[in-house]
Design an enzyme around this catalytic site. Structure first.
Site, PDB file in Angstrom:
ATOM      1  N   GLU A 108      -7.501   8.662   6.305  1.00 48.91           N
ATOM      2  CA  GLU A 108      -7.710   9.328   7.585  1.00 48.91           C
ATOM      3  C   GLU A 108      -8.145  10.785   7.501  1.00 48.91           C
ATOM      4  O   GLU A 108      -7.425  11.688   7.964  1.00 48.91           O
ATOM      5  CB  GLU A 108      -6.430   9.249   8.433  1.00 48.91           C
ATOM      6  CG  GLU A 108      -5.941   7.838   8.683  1.00 48.91           C
ATOM      7  CD  GLU A 108      -4.876   7.776   9.770  1.00 48.91           C
ATOM      8  OE1 GLU A 108      -4.451   8.832  10.246  1.00 48.91           O
ATOM      9  OE2 GLU A 108      -4.505   6.657  10.156  1.00 48.91           O
ATOM     10  N   ARG A 131       0.849  -1.185   0.000  1.00 52.70           N
ATOM     11  CA  ARG A 131       0.000   0.000   0.000  1.00 52.70           C
ATOM     12  C   ARG A 131       0.885   1.235   0.000  1.00 52.70           C
ATOM     13  O   ARG A 131       1.687   1.420   0.917  1.00 52.70           O
ATOM     14  CB  ARG A 131      -0.906   0.004   1.237  1.00 52.70           C
ATOM     15  CG  ARG A 131      -1.726   1.263   1.354  1.00 52.70           C
ATOM     16  CD  ARG A 131      -2.632   1.292   2.593  1.00 52.70           C
ATOM     17  NE  ARG A 131      -3.326   2.569   2.616  1.00 52.70           N
ATOM     18  CZ  ARG A 131      -3.315   3.426   3.651  1.00 52.70           C
ATOM     19  NH1 ARG A 131      -2.698   3.115   4.770  1.00 52.70           N
ATOM     20  NH2 ARG A 131      -3.935   4.576   3.561  1.00 52.70           N
ATOM     21  N   HIS A 136      -2.903  10.970   0.769  1.00 45.51           N
ATOM     22  CA  HIS A 136      -2.375  10.747   2.117  1.00 45.51           C
ATOM     23  C   HIS A 136      -1.717  12.052   2.589  1.00 45.51           C
ATOM     24  O   HIS A 136      -0.515  12.121   2.797  1.00 45.51           O
ATOM     25  CB  HIS A 136      -1.409   9.567   2.122  1.00 45.51           C
ATOM     26  CG  HIS A 136      -1.165   8.959   3.475  1.00 45.51           C
ATOM     27  ND1 HIS A 136      -1.308   7.614   3.737  1.00 45.51           N
ATOM     28  CD2 HIS A 136      -0.779   9.518   4.648  1.00 45.51           C
ATOM     29  CE1 HIS A 136      -1.026   7.372   5.011  1.00 45.51           C
ATOM     30  NE2 HIS A 136      -0.693   8.518   5.586  1.00 45.51           N
ATOM     31  N   ASN A 193      -7.465   1.948   9.804  1.00 44.38           N
ATOM     32  CA  ASN A 193      -6.173   2.112  10.474  1.00 44.38           C
ATOM     33  C   ASN A 193      -6.436   2.111  11.966  1.00 44.38           C
ATOM     34  O   ASN A 193      -7.269   2.880  12.456  1.00 44.38           O
ATOM     35  CB  ASN A 193      -5.508   3.436  10.100  1.00 44.38           C
ATOM     36  CG  ASN A 193      -5.108   3.500   8.637  1.00 44.38           C
ATOM     37  OD1 ASN A 193      -5.191   2.501   7.915  1.00 44.38           O
ATOM     38  ND2 ASN A 193      -4.675   4.666   8.191  1.00 44.38           N
ATOM     39  N   GLU A 197      -3.591  -0.103   8.119  1.00 38.73           N
ATOM     40  CA  GLU A 197      -2.418   0.263   8.930  1.00 38.73           C
ATOM     41  C   GLU A 197      -2.573  -0.302  10.329  1.00 38.73           C
ATOM     42  O   GLU A 197      -3.642  -0.191  10.927  1.00 38.73           O
ATOM     43  CB  GLU A 197      -2.251   1.780   9.091  1.00 38.73           C
ATOM     44  CG  GLU A 197      -1.754   2.482   7.873  1.00 38.73           C
ATOM     45  CD  GLU A 197      -1.629   3.991   8.064  1.00 38.73           C
ATOM     46  OE1 GLU A 197      -1.417   4.448   9.212  1.00 38.73           O
ATOM     47  OE2 GLU A 197      -1.766   4.706   7.063  1.00 38.73           O
ATOM     48  N   TYR A 230      -4.358   1.647  15.861  1.00 37.09           N
ATOM     49  CA  TYR A 230      -3.112   1.467  16.604  1.00 37.09           C
ATOM     50  C   TYR A 230      -3.353   1.237  18.091  1.00 37.09           C
ATOM     51  O   TYR A 230      -2.531   0.662  18.773  1.00 37.09           O
ATOM     52  CB  TYR A 230      -2.238   2.712  16.464  1.00 37.09           C
ATOM     53  CG  TYR A 230      -1.705   2.920  15.061  1.00 37.09           C
ATOM     54  CD1 TYR A 230      -0.462   2.429  14.710  1.00 37.09           C
ATOM     55  CD2 TYR A 230      -2.451   3.586  14.101  1.00 37.09           C
ATOM     56  CE1 TYR A 230       0.041   2.603  13.428  1.00 37.09           C
ATOM     57  CE2 TYR A 230      -1.955   3.761  12.811  1.00 37.09           C
ATOM     58  CZ  TYR A 230      -0.708   3.274  12.476  1.00 37.09           C
ATOM     59  OH  TYR A 230      -0.227   3.427  11.216  1.00 37.09           O
TER      60      TYR A 230
HETATM   61  C1  GCO Z   1      -1.663   7.572   9.518  1.00 37.56           C
HETATM   62  C2  GCO Z   1      -0.669   7.861   9.049  1.00 37.56           C
HETATM   63  C3  GCO Z   1       0.646   7.340   9.041  1.00 37.56           C
HETATM   64  C4  GCO Z   1       1.384   7.492  10.331  1.00 37.56           C
HETATM   65  C5  GCO Z   1       1.064   6.358  11.245  1.00 37.56           C
HETATM   66  C6  GCO Z   1       1.745   6.466  12.568  1.00 37.56           C
HETATM   67  O1  GCO Z   1      -2.293   7.191   8.419  1.00 37.56           O
HETATM   68  O2  GCO Z   1      -1.975   7.841  10.636  1.00 37.56           O
HETATM   69  O3  GCO Z   1      -1.209   7.296   7.929  1.00 37.56           O
HETATM   70  O4  GCO Z   1       1.095   8.175   8.049  1.00 37.56           O
HETATM   71  O5  GCO Z   1       2.725   7.519  10.081  1.00 37.56           O
HETATM   72  O6  GCO Z   1      -0.304   6.317  11.483  1.00 37.56           O
HETATM   73  O7  GCO Z   1       1.358   7.628  13.226  1.00 37.56           O
END
Ligand code: GCO
Length: 458
Positions: free
Chosen positions: A169, A80, A124, A296, A356, A298
C-alpha cells in the site's frame, strides 16, 4: 443439494491470513532491532490513540509457534507476514543484524513444517528511522537502500520463500504519512510530498523486483496496492468527472505506472505543480513485469462534485441505508467484484491475490468466554462470494488472505479497532478464536472438499 457455489474455487486456490510486523510482533527493543518510524510516531504524544504503540502488540515475536498452530487449525494454505526492515538493518543500510534474520528463518521453517506457504511482504510501513532522518520516502536514495535490504533478506530466505511482495500500500504511506501527517512519519507536505513519496516507493518496488529476479529466479514476486472502486453519486457529468479524478488518485496513478509505465495524463495535468522528479529509466524500472498483483480491498468510495468547484476530486458521500464497519467503511461486496473485473479488463495482470480483506467490529468476550462476531462472518461470506463470482467470470484470481489472523495494533487507532478472526486479550496476550475463525475453518474445509469432488467427478 450440491451447492454450485462450493465448486467455484479450484483445488490449488490459496486460502490464507495476513498480518504485518509492526502490528503483531512486539519485541521492539529485542535482539538488536533498530528504531522505525512507527516507534517514533507512536512515542510522539497525541499521534496514536491512548498513546499506544506496537512495543508489545501480540508478542508474535515470541509466540509465533502458538500462532502457526492456530493457522494449522484453520487449515490455511498460506500466511502473509511482513519483515521488519529495522530488525535486519537497524540503521536502514550497512551492518546486518543476524538475530533479526534468525527470527524470520525460524518462522519460515515453522510454517513449512506445518505445510503453510509463506508469502513475505518486504515493506509494510516500518521504515528505519535513520532513513527517515535522511528524507525517507521523499529521498531517492531510500529506493537503493530498499534494494540492498531486499538482497539481504532474499539471500537468506530465498531458498524457502517462493512468494515475495515488495511493498504494501504505497498510497497509505504517501497520503496519510507524507501529505497529511496522520500516520508515520507524520509529515504534512501536501500533494508534492505524497507524489514524490509514491514515486520513490514505486522505484524501490522496481529495484526490489530486479533483486528478487536475480537472487531467487524461481520465485513469484509482485506488489500489493490498496485499491478502492470509486462510484459517482449520480449520473451527472460533474459527479462523474470528480469520481474519475478520485479514481485517478486512488487507483490509476498506481496501476498505470506499474502496468503501463506512465502516470495518467489527466492526473499529471491536474497535479502539474506537484509532479515528482522522474529521471531517466525510472518508469521502465517501475513497470517491469510482475508475476502477480496483490490487492487489498475493504470498501468502496462514492463521490460527488464539489459545488464550489475548488476541489476537482469532489467530496466523499456517505451512502444512505448502507452497512458500515467499526472503521466507518461501507460494507459493499459488489465493489470487490467490480474492481477485479476492471483490473482484469484494463490491465490484464497475470495473476491476482487478494492480499487483504476483512472488517473491524467492536468485539467483546461474552459471558461464555467466547467472541460472537456474526457481522464479520456475514462480511466474509459476502466478500468471498463476490470474489468467487469474479473468478468464474475469468479473473485470474489465485488466492485470498483475510485481514487479519489476530486482533492487532491498528496504527493511529491503537488497539481500539479489532480486525482479527482471533480475539486478543491484551492484558494476558491470550488468543481466543472468534466465531469467524470457526466459520473460516469450515469454509476452507468445504471448499477443499468441493474442489476434490469436482476433480474426481470431472
Ligand atoms: C493495510 C494495512 C493493514 C491494516 C488494515 C486495516 O495494509 O491497510 O495493511 O495494516 O491494518 O488495512 O486498516
Amino acid at each position: 443439494m450440491q451447492n454450485t457455489r462450493e465448486c467455484r474455487f479450484p483445488g490449488n486456490f490459496v486460502w490464507g491470513a495476513a498480518t504485518a510486523a509492526y502490528q503483531v510482533e512486539g519485541a521492539a527493543h529485542e535482539d538488536g532491532r533498530g528504531e522505525s518510524i512507527w516507534d517514533r510516531f507512536s512515542n510522539t504524544p497525541g499521534k496514536v490513540r491512548n498513546g499506544e504503540s506496537g512495543e508489545i502488540a501480540c508478542d508474535h515475536y515470541h509466540r509465533y509457534r502458538e500462532d502457526v498452530a492456530l493457522m494449522r487449525e484453520l487449515g490455511l494454505d498460506a500466511y502473509r507476514f511482513s519483515i521488519a526492515w529495522p530488525r535486519i538493518l537497524p540503521m536502514g543500510r550497512g551492518a546486518v543484524n543476524e538475530k533479526g534474520l534468525d527470527f524470520y528463518d525460524r518462522l519460515v521453517d515453522e510454517l513449512l513444517d506445518s505445510g503453510i506457504e509463506p508469502f513475505v511482504t518486504l515493506y509494510h510501513w516500518d521504515l528505519p528511522q535513520a532513513l527517515e532522518d535522511e528524507g525517507g520516502w521523499t529521498n531517492r536514495a531510500t529506493a537503493d537502500a530498499f534494494a540492498a535490504y531486499t538482497h539481504v533478506v532474499v539471500r537468506r530466505l530465498g531458498d524457502r520463500v517462493r512468494h515475495w511482495i515488495t511493498l504494501n500500500e504505497p498510497w497509505v504511506v504517501a497520503w496519510p504519512g507524507y501529505a497529511l501527517g496522520v500516520l508515520a512519519p507524520g509529515r504534512d507536505g501536501g500533494e508534492a510530498a505524497a507524489l514524490q513519496a509514491i514515486h520513490v516507493q514505486l522505484l524501490a518496488h522496481g529495484k526490489g523486483m530486479e533483486v528478487i529476479r536475480g537472487a531467487a529466479p524461481e520465485a513469484q514476486a509482485g506488489i500489493t496496492l490498496n485499491l478502492t472502486p470509486i462510484y459517482p453519486a449520480s449520473e451527472a457529468e460533474d459527479d462523474v468527472r470528480s469520481a474519475r479524478y478520485t479514481d485517478g488518485r486512488e487507483n490509476r496513478w498506481f496501476l498505470d505506472a506499474v502496468f503501463t509505465g506512465h502516470y495518467p495524463d489527466d492526473m499529471l495535468e491536474l497535479w502539474r505543480e506537484h509532479v515528482p522528479s522522474i529521471e531517466g529509466r525510472d518508469m521502465d524500472t517501475i513497470s517491469m513485469p510482475i508475476d502477480f498483483l496483490g490487492i487489498n480491498n475493504y470498501s468502496r468510495g462514492v463521490v460527488r462534485a464539489d459545488p464550489t468547484g475548488r476541489n476537482k476530486l469532489g467530496l466523499d458521500v456517505r451512502p444512505e441505508n448502507a452497512k458500515f464497519t467499526d472503521t466507518g467503511w461501507e460494507v459493499y461486496p459488489d465493489g470487490i467484484f467490480d474492481l477485479l473485473e476492471r483490473v482484469r479488463r484494463e490491465y490484464g495482470p497475470r495473476r491476482i491475490y487478494i492480499t487483504e480483506n476483512g472488517a473491524a467490529f467492536p468485539d467483546v468476550r461474552s459471558h461464555d468466554g467466547q467472541v460472537h462476531d456474526p457481522e464479520r462472518v456475514q462480511y466474509l461470506e459476502w466478500y468471498t462470494d463476490s470474489i468467487g463470482r469474479a473468478l468464474e467470470g475469468g479473473v485470474p484470481l489465485a488466492g485470498y488472505f483475510v485481514w487479519s489472523l489476530l486482533d492487532n495494533f491498528e496504527w493511529a487507532h491503537g488497539y481500539w479497532k479489532r480486525f482479527g478472526i482471533t480475539y486478543l486479550e491484551y492484558s494476558t496476550l491470550e488468543r481466543v478464536p472468534k466465531a469467524s475463525f470457526q466459520w473460516y475453518r469450515s469454509f476452507i474445509t468445504r471448499r477443499k472438499a468441493a474442489a476434490k469432488e469436482t476433480q474426481r467427478v470431472g
